[in-house]
Design an enzyme around this catalytic site. Structure first.
Site, PDB file in Angstrom:
ATOM      1  N   ARG A  71       0.846  -1.193   0.000  1.00 48.25           N
ATOM      2  CA  ARG A  71       0.000   0.000   0.000  1.00 48.25           C
ATOM      3  C   ARG A  71       0.884   1.246   0.000  1.00 48.25           C
ATOM      4  O   ARG A  71       1.984   1.230   0.521  1.00 48.25           O
ATOM      5  CB  ARG A  71      -0.877   0.025   1.253  1.00 48.25           C
ATOM      6  CG  ARG A  71      -2.111  -0.871   1.172  1.00 48.25           C
ATOM      7  CD  ARG A  71      -2.931  -0.803   2.442  1.00 48.25           C
ATOM      8  NE  ARG A  71      -2.272  -1.447   3.545  1.00 48.25           N
ATOM      9  CZ  ARG A  71      -1.599  -0.840   4.504  1.00 48.25           C
ATOM     10  NH1 ARG A  71      -1.540   0.475   4.546  1.00 48.25           N
ATOM     11  NH2 ARG A  71      -1.015  -1.520   5.458  1.00 48.25           N
ATOM     12  N   TYR A 199      -1.689  -3.593  -6.731  1.00 50.41           N
ATOM     13  CA  TYR A 199      -1.410  -4.276  -5.465  1.00 50.41           C
ATOM     14  C   TYR A 199      -2.671  -4.407  -4.605  1.00 50.41           C
ATOM     15  O   TYR A 199      -3.468  -3.470  -4.499  1.00 50.41           O
ATOM     16  CB  TYR A 199      -0.316  -3.530  -4.670  1.00 50.41           C
ATOM     17  CG  TYR A 199      -0.209  -4.094  -3.281  1.00 50.41           C
ATOM     18  CD1 TYR A 199       0.416  -5.329  -3.075  1.00 50.41           C
ATOM     19  CD2 TYR A 199      -0.813  -3.479  -2.200  1.00 50.41           C
ATOM     20  CE1 TYR A 199       0.444  -5.904  -1.817  1.00 50.41           C
ATOM     21  CE2 TYR A 199      -0.788  -4.051  -0.938  1.00 50.41           C
ATOM     22  CZ  TYR A 199      -0.162  -5.258  -0.755  1.00 50.41           C
ATOM     23  OH  TYR A 199      -0.157  -5.834   0.494  1.00 50.41           O
ATOM     24  N   LYS A 208      -9.504  -2.848   2.252  1.00 47.24           N
ATOM     25  CA  LYS A 208      -9.228  -1.687   3.099  1.00 47.24           C
ATOM     26  C   LYS A 208     -10.051  -0.460   2.675  1.00 47.24           C
ATOM     27  O   LYS A 208     -10.521   0.302   3.509  1.00 47.24           O
ATOM     28  CB  LYS A 208      -7.729  -1.379   3.101  1.00 47.24           C
ATOM     29  CG  LYS A 208      -6.869  -2.520   3.650  1.00 47.24           C
ATOM     30  CD  LYS A 208      -7.249  -2.842   5.061  1.00 47.24           C
ATOM     31  CE  LYS A 208      -6.717  -4.120   5.667  1.00 47.24           C
ATOM     32  NZ  LYS A 208      -5.341  -4.444   5.606  1.00 47.24           N
ATOM     33  N   HIS A 228      -9.925  -2.760  12.184  1.00 46.81           N
ATOM     34  CA  HIS A 228      -8.839  -3.575  11.610  1.00 46.81           C
ATOM     35  C   HIS A 228      -8.518  -4.696  12.613  1.00 46.81           C
ATOM     36  O   HIS A 228      -7.478  -4.678  13.258  1.00 46.81           O
ATOM     37  CB  HIS A 228      -7.633  -2.656  11.391  1.00 46.81           C
ATOM     38  CG  HIS A 228      -6.557  -3.241  10.542  1.00 46.81           C
ATOM     39  ND1 HIS A 228      -5.253  -2.789  10.578  1.00 46.81           N
ATOM     40  CD2 HIS A 228      -6.578  -4.231   9.618  1.00 46.81           C
ATOM     41  CE1 HIS A 228      -4.511  -3.473   9.713  1.00 46.81           C
ATOM     42  NE2 HIS A 228      -5.294  -4.359   9.126  1.00 46.81           N
ATOM     43  N   SER A 250      -0.831  -4.034  10.213  1.00 47.94           N
ATOM     44  CA  SER A 250      -0.544  -4.996   9.147  1.00 47.94           C
ATOM     45  C   SER A 250       0.790  -5.690   9.423  1.00 47.94           C
ATOM     46  O   SER A 250       1.741  -5.050   9.876  1.00 47.94           O
ATOM     47  CB  SER A 250      -0.430  -4.268   7.807  1.00 47.94           C
ATOM     48  OG  SER A 250      -1.618  -3.575   7.544  1.00 47.94           O
ATOM     49  N   CYS A 252       1.633  -7.892  11.665  1.00 48.40           N
ATOM     50  CA  CYS A 252       2.017  -8.078  13.071  1.00 48.40           C
ATOM     51  C   CYS A 252       1.380  -9.336  13.656  1.00 48.40           C
ATOM     52  O   CYS A 252       1.241  -9.454  14.879  1.00 48.40           O
ATOM     53  CB  CYS A 252       1.629  -6.863  13.905  1.00 48.40           C
ATOM     54  SG  CYS A 252       2.647  -5.415  13.558  1.00 48.40           S
ATOM     55  N   ASP A 277      -8.651 -10.142   9.590  1.00 48.64           N
ATOM     56  CA  ASP A 277      -8.177  -8.787   9.274  1.00 48.64           C
ATOM     57  C   ASP A 277      -9.173  -7.681   9.622  1.00 48.64           C
ATOM     58  O   ASP A 277      -8.765  -6.607  10.026  1.00 48.64           O
ATOM     59  CB  ASP A 277      -7.829  -8.714   7.785  1.00 48.64           C
ATOM     60  CG  ASP A 277      -6.980  -7.490   7.435  1.00 48.64           C
ATOM     61  OD1 ASP A 277      -6.078  -7.156   8.218  1.00 48.64           O
ATOM     62  OD2 ASP A 277      -7.225  -6.876   6.383  1.00 48.64           O
ATOM     63  N   ARG A 365       2.315 -12.100  -0.592  1.00 49.62           N
ATOM     64  CA  ARG A 365       0.992 -12.423  -0.031  1.00 49.62           C
ATOM     65  C   ARG A 365       0.407 -13.687  -0.627  1.00 49.62           C
ATOM     66  O   ARG A 365       0.742 -14.071  -1.751  1.00 49.62           O
ATOM     67  CB  ARG A 365       0.034 -11.255  -0.330  1.00 49.62           C
ATOM     68  CG  ARG A 365       0.440  -9.930   0.299  1.00 49.62           C
ATOM     69  CD  ARG A 365      -0.162  -9.780   1.657  1.00 49.62           C
ATOM     70  NE  ARG A 365       0.388  -8.676   2.425  1.00 49.62           N
ATOM     71  CZ  ARG A 365      -0.151  -8.243   3.566  1.00 49.62           C
ATOM     72  NH1 ARG A 365      -1.251  -8.797   4.029  1.00 49.62           N
ATOM     73  NH2 ARG A 365       0.405  -7.277   4.250  1.00 49.62           N
TER      74      ARG A 365
HETATM   75  O1  SAT Z   1      -2.520  -4.557   1.446  1.00 56.50           O
HETATM   76  S1  SAT Z   1      -3.560  -4.824   2.427  1.00 56.50           S
HETATM   77  O2  SAT Z   1      -3.981  -3.556   3.029  1.00 56.50           O
HETATM   78  O3  SAT Z   1      -4.681  -5.474   1.829  1.00 56.50           O
HETATM   79  C1  SAT Z   1      -2.915  -5.822   3.630  1.00 56.50           C
HETATM   80  C2  SAT Z   1      -2.420  -5.017   4.751  1.00 56.50           C
HETATM   81  O4  SAT Z   1      -1.458  -4.251   4.579  1.00 56.50           O
HETATM   82  O5  SAT Z   1      -2.990  -5.120   5.850  1.00 56.50           O
HETATM   83 MN    MN Z   2      -4.691  -5.658   7.425  1.00 64.90          MN
END
Ligand code: SAT
Ligand code: MN
Length: 580
Positions: A71, A199, A208, A228, A250, A252, A277, A365
């Protein structure tokens, strides 16, 4: 399948097509047949690479543009009419200016390309808490990922046509030029426009962009919370089921905690995943907080995943998975740091691996349907959601923050969340190094001014006397040599046990200025291999360190000025005073 010309969905899609000029329009029905056809086409065009089908059935690798691997918060905007409504933590642009800029970028951008229309539902199709959207995109990779991540296709479209309201998401990969890349949100219009990135977090708009940034705005207006957070089900040896929701930034460990496998010594306990998530939290008629997971799949971090760290994830990745930016072994199996088997031949860019270089991108991912998860809880499909016993906040802090602490009441818990901080990770390409404040793990995702968001959180205290208790955890304390002091992973269940005991009025604790902490004897340590000094240090309160921490929290909160709820400042003052 294609809705009536009079419907707002059809009219909106046709308007997008007039602007973007695609060669053809494909309304996605969400079927397996359609998924297979899109995958075949992606393989033909090089967008997906088939992986060795012996070990990995129907799995593919996608290599994203090397400039497009995470991101980008710098290019993510919340465009509200009034700048103050977006708040100092969001990039902002006046909506008219943002639309003008984006109209310019989107104009004719799909010439010669197909446009995929993806109707999706965030949350179980029949749940009153679910919300729908339509994402229009020129990326078939996005279409196949959305099928794994959401309830996508005909049934979602039926609900959209019935309700007449949906979140409008417009996406184009453009030329993948970082200079022409924007992820813009218009909460007042319930719309999202994302250009120039393929991405996940920038392109899979249900995640998100919709389920957090737009949903958090809607949630405030409608009296709920879009967070989140993972949602985990814990079944005790007596067969009692309890649910916890936990917010970590993210990368963690949300996915690992949501899929935790109990250690041998805690046989009889079962852990199942509701979500990994995002959680949408509501109060029911009795004042009980309930959660649904708006997603239907996982977009998880690959590196580090193995049988010891996350056996459930390791299992589910063997079928119907799309990997993004991992390496490959010489026999075309996916490879990542921490896989523990085989050796990489190619890195994530497809080049021969050089010595000392990482083969998988640190933010590589997997995308996989939740149904592939052996520990998926059937309750994730429940329309009313699951009752939440406790809310947990946590970050990656090598120092100071203890293993676990309990807020003394809701207000203290809200401050704990607002004061969260974490060391940065590879999930964002521009969050820099070191520790940053990440309130409620929502810094990159809260679609409106944090002051208003905290006020909204605080307001729940006046609406229910059955709110969940609030905790803060930290699995990541290190000693001077950088070694972790707590084993983490499955052993984290011991901390969750203490939390659940506390919620049932059983577990003991000592009261400190920063909250209630377990003593060593309050934790279930049976069979745990841990050095007693390490345990003492992660259960200790360093008053001097906390005074400095509270000072830094005060400086952070000051940027919100007069809009900041006074209640939060009063709570901050109470703790500072208690620290002496
Ligand atoms: O890239 S995402 O936002 O979908 C995954 C993340 O960073 O939590
Ligand atoms: Mn996330």
């Amino acid at each position: 399948m294609i809705p009536d010309t009079a419907s707002s969905a059809r009219q909106w899609v046709e308007g997008v097509a007039r602007l973007t000029q695609p060669e053809r329009i494909h309304w996605c029905d969400g079927s397996r047949k359609e998924y297979d056809a899109l995958v075949t086409q992606l393989v033909r065009d090089g967008g997906l690479i088939p992986i060795n089908g012996g070990q990995f059935a129907d799995c593919y690798l996608h290599r994203s543009d090397p400039s497009d691997v995470a991101r980008v918060e710098r290019l993510t905007f919340v465009c509200t009419a009034n700048r103050e409504d977006a708040g100092p933590h969001n990039n902002w642009m006046p909506p008219q200016e943002a639309h003008r800029l984006l109209d310019g970028l989107f104009e004719g951008c799909m010439r010669g390309r197909a446009m995929y229309v993806i109707p999706y539902c965030m949350g179980p199709l029949a749940s009153p808490f679910s919300r729908c959207g339509i994402e229009v995109t020129d990326s078939a990779y996005v279409a196949v990922n959305m099928r794994l991540m959401t309830r996508m296709g005909g049934s979602a479209l039926e609900r959209i046509l019935r309700e007449g309201e949906f979140v409008k998401g417009m996406h184009s990969i453009g030329e993948l030029d970082p200079k022409r890349r924007y992820i813009m949100h218009f909460p007042e219009e319930l719309s999202i426009r994302s250009f120039g990135s393929g991405y996940g977090g920038n392109a899979l708009l249900g995640k998100k962009c919709h389920a957090l940034r737009i949903a958090s705005w809607q949630a405030r207006q409608e009296g709920w919370l879009a967070e989140h957070m993972l949602i985990v089900e814990i079944e005790t040896p007596d067969g009692e089921k309890r649910y916890l929701a936990a917010a970590f930034p993210s990368a963690c460990g949300k996915t690992n905690l949501a899929m935790l496998e109990p250690p041998r010594e805690l046989a009889g306990w079962k852990v199942r995943t509701v979500g990994d998530d995002i959680a949408w939290l509501h109060l029911d008629g009795d004042g009980q907080m309930r959660a649904i997971n708006p997603e239907a799949g996982y977009f998880g971090v690959v590196p580090g995943t193995n049988r010891d760290t996350n056996n459930n994830a390791f299992e589910m990745l063997q079928r119907d998975t799309i990997f993004t930016n991992v390496g490959l072994t010489s026999n075309m199996e996916p490879w990542w740091e921490g896989r523990k088997r085989g050796a990489p031949a190619l890195n994530w860019k497809g080049e021969p691996v050089k010595r000392g270089e990482k083969a998988a991108h640190p933010n590589s991912r997997f995308t996989v349907s939740a149904r592939r998860n052996p520990s998926y809880s059937p309750m994730a499909e429940h329309e009313a959601g699951v009752p939440i016993s406790a809310l947990i906040f946590g970050g990656r802090r090598s120092q100071l923050a203890p293993l676990v602490m309990e807020a003394r009441d809701w207000r203290h818990g809200v401050l704990m969340g607002a004061a969260m901080a974490s060391e940065s990770t590879a999930a964002s390409s521009d969050s820099g190094k070191g520790i940053r404040r990440d309130p409620m793990a929502m810094q990159p995702f809260c679609g409106y001014n944090f002051s208003d968001y905290w006020a909204h959180w605080l307001s729940f205290a006046g609406r229910s006397d059955k709110l969940p208790r609030i905790y803060h955890v930290n699995w990541f304390r290190q000693d001077e040599s950088g070694a972790y002091l707590w084993p983490g992973f499955g052993e984290n269940l011991r901390v969750l046990q203490w939390i659940l005991d506390r919620c049932e009025g059983r577990g003991d604790a000592r009261e400190t200025p920063i909250g209630h902490l377990p003593r060593r004897e309050d934790l279930n340590l049976i069979g745990l291999d841990i050095n007693p000094q390490a345990l003492d240090s992660i259960l200790a309160v360093d008053a001097g360190g906390w005074r400095e921490e509270m000072e830094s929290v005060a400086q952070y909160l000051a940027q919100y000025g007069d809009r900041l709820p006074q209640e939060l400042l009063r709570e901050h003052a109470r703790i500072t005073q208690a620290l002496g």
